[in-house]
Design an enzyme around this catalytic site. Structure first.
Site, PDB file in Angstrom:
ATOM      1  N   SER A  71       0.829  -1.218   0.000  1.00 47.30           N
ATOM      2  CA  SER A  71       0.000   0.000   0.000  1.00 47.30           C
ATOM      3  C   SER A  71       0.859   1.262   0.000  1.00 47.30           C
ATOM      4  O   SER A  71       2.005   1.255   0.465  1.00 47.30           O
ATOM      5  CB  SER A  71      -0.893   0.025   1.242  1.00 47.30           C
ATOM      6  OG  SER A  71      -1.773  -1.076   1.257  1.00 47.30           O
TER       7      SER A  71
HETATM    8  N1  SAH Z   1      -0.816  -4.369   3.917  1.00 47.49           N
HETATM    9  C1  SAH Z   1      -0.275  -4.893   2.699  1.00 47.49           C
HETATM   10  C2  SAH Z   1      -1.298  -4.724   1.592  1.00 47.49           C
HETATM   11  C3  SAH Z   1      -1.198  -5.749   0.575  1.00 47.49           C
HETATM   12  S1  SAH Z   1      -2.456  -5.625  -0.670  1.00 47.49           S
HETATM   13  C4  SAH Z   1       0.999  -4.171   2.311  1.00 47.49           C
HETATM   14  O1  SAH Z   1       1.057  -2.947   2.491  1.00 47.49           O
HETATM   15  O2  SAH Z   1       1.909  -4.801   1.798  1.00 47.49           O
HETATM   16  C5  SAH Z   1      -3.767  -6.572   0.061  1.00 47.49           C
HETATM   17  C6  SAH Z   1      -3.453  -7.990   0.396  1.00 47.49           C
HETATM   18  O3  SAH Z   1      -4.683  -8.622   0.794  1.00 47.49           O
HETATM   19  C7  SAH Z   1      -2.904  -8.824  -0.756  1.00 47.49           C
HETATM   20  O4  SAH Z   1      -1.682  -9.373  -0.382  1.00 47.49           O
HETATM   21  C8  SAH Z   1      -3.985  -9.897  -0.969  1.00 47.49           C
HETATM   22  O5  SAH Z   1      -3.459 -11.143  -1.363  1.00 47.49           O
HETATM   23  C9  SAH Z   1      -4.615  -9.979   0.409  1.00 47.49           C
HETATM   24  N2  SAH Z   1      -5.965 -10.550   0.467  1.00 47.49           N
HETATM   25  C10 SAH Z   1      -6.995 -10.415  -0.390  1.00 47.49           C
HETATM   26  N3  SAH Z   1      -8.075 -11.113   0.035  1.00 47.49           N
HETATM   27  C11 SAH Z   1      -7.712 -11.701   1.210  1.00 47.49           C
HETATM   28  C12 SAH Z   1      -8.391 -12.544   2.153  1.00 47.49           C
HETATM   29  N4  SAH Z   1      -9.635 -12.946   1.986  1.00 47.49           N
HETATM   30  N5  SAH Z   1      -7.687 -12.949   3.249  1.00 47.49           N
HETATM   31  C13 SAH Z   1      -6.416 -12.564   3.461  1.00 47.49           C
HETATM   32  N6  SAH Z   1      -5.722 -11.765   2.612  1.00 47.49           N
HETATM   33  C14 SAH Z   1      -6.366 -11.340   1.499  1.00 47.49           C
END
Ligand code: SAH
Length: 219
Positions: A69
């Site tokens: 993010s």
């Molecule tokens: N906080 C992270 C954001 C990653 S983007 C960072 O800053 O690196 C959002 C993430 O949510 C992705 O890695 C995606 O795979 C995950 N995601 C999507 N649906 C999900 C679910 N049902 N359970 C767990 N993770 C999920």
């Protein structure tokens, strides 16, 4: 923070301070959050070839079609949660682990779930290397993590079509949840406060664009 496994140069430390100043100009005013942005080396959570971009206020590809993010988004969600030392926090969407590390630096005990196995494995190995102590899980976070709840705070870092009822059920009374809710293109940041067993107060805030929350109680 001192992590001998990676280099953290004076230049990178300086860039982090500038990033925190930039976020302050964009409306982040929680001093603790700004201090943590200036402290946690975001480049550690980035592919090494792209370390030069780690202190720009941008999202970035981290593999498996997912992104780390924007620093502004991380700061914004963290500020809304108002983390106190010892808060038990559930994070849905571990991704790179940067938001997780920010929550730890704010003093939280963090349970974080990721549904992409490749990212879960990568971030788990990184946390071992950095000696960061969060509880990382592989699975569908839209269902929450009932066995470790209820939680003081819940943060969802992927965009949901509606607020999963399991997550509401796993929030402590007086607890807060931040979750982006909308369609695939745009989501409004929702700040939910649990008032009582049955009452929730929901505020709809600014518009963001997250990757989709995929799962049983999601897309
Ligand atoms: N906080 C992270 C954001 C990653 S983007 C960072 O800053 O690196 C959002 C993430 O949510 C992705 O890695 C995606 O795979 C995950 N995601 C999507 N649906 C999900 C679910 N049902 N359970 C767990 N993770 C999920």
């Amino acid at each position: 923070m001192n992590f001998p496994a990676f280099t953290d140069t004076y230049r990178q430390k300086g860039e982090r301070k500038l990033l925190a100043a930039q976020l302050q100009k964009k409306g982040i005013n929680d001093e603790k959050v700004l201090a943590v942005i200036a402290e946690v080396p975001r480049h550690f959570f980035f592919p090494k070839d792209f370390w030069d971009h780690a202190y720009e206020d941008k999202a970035f590809q981290i593999g498996a079609g997912q992104t780390i993010s924007h620093p502004h988004t991380v700061a914004y969600q963290s500020q809304l949660l108002g983390i106190s030392e010892g808060d038990v926090v559930l994070e849905i969407g571990t991704g790179s682990g940067y938001q997780t590390a920010v929550l730890l630096a704010l003093g939280a005990e963090v349970y974080s779930i990721e549904r992409q196995e490749e990212l879960y494995e990568k971030t788990k190995a990184l946390f071992n290397q950095l000696k960061l102590e969060a509880y990382l899980f592989f699975g569908d976070g839209s269902k929450g993590l009932a066995e470790k709840g209820p939680f003081d705070k819940i943060i969802c870092t992927a965009g949901a079509p509606t607020i999963p009822t399991n997550l509401l059920a796993q929030l402590k009374i007086t607890g807060k949840m931040v979750i982006p809710v909308g369609d695939e293109k745009n989501q409004k940041m929702n700040l939910v406060t649990r008032i009582s067993e049955k009452e929730f107060h929901t505020q709809e805030l600014e518009t963001f664009r997250f990757v989709p929350l995929i799962g049983e109680q999601a897309w």
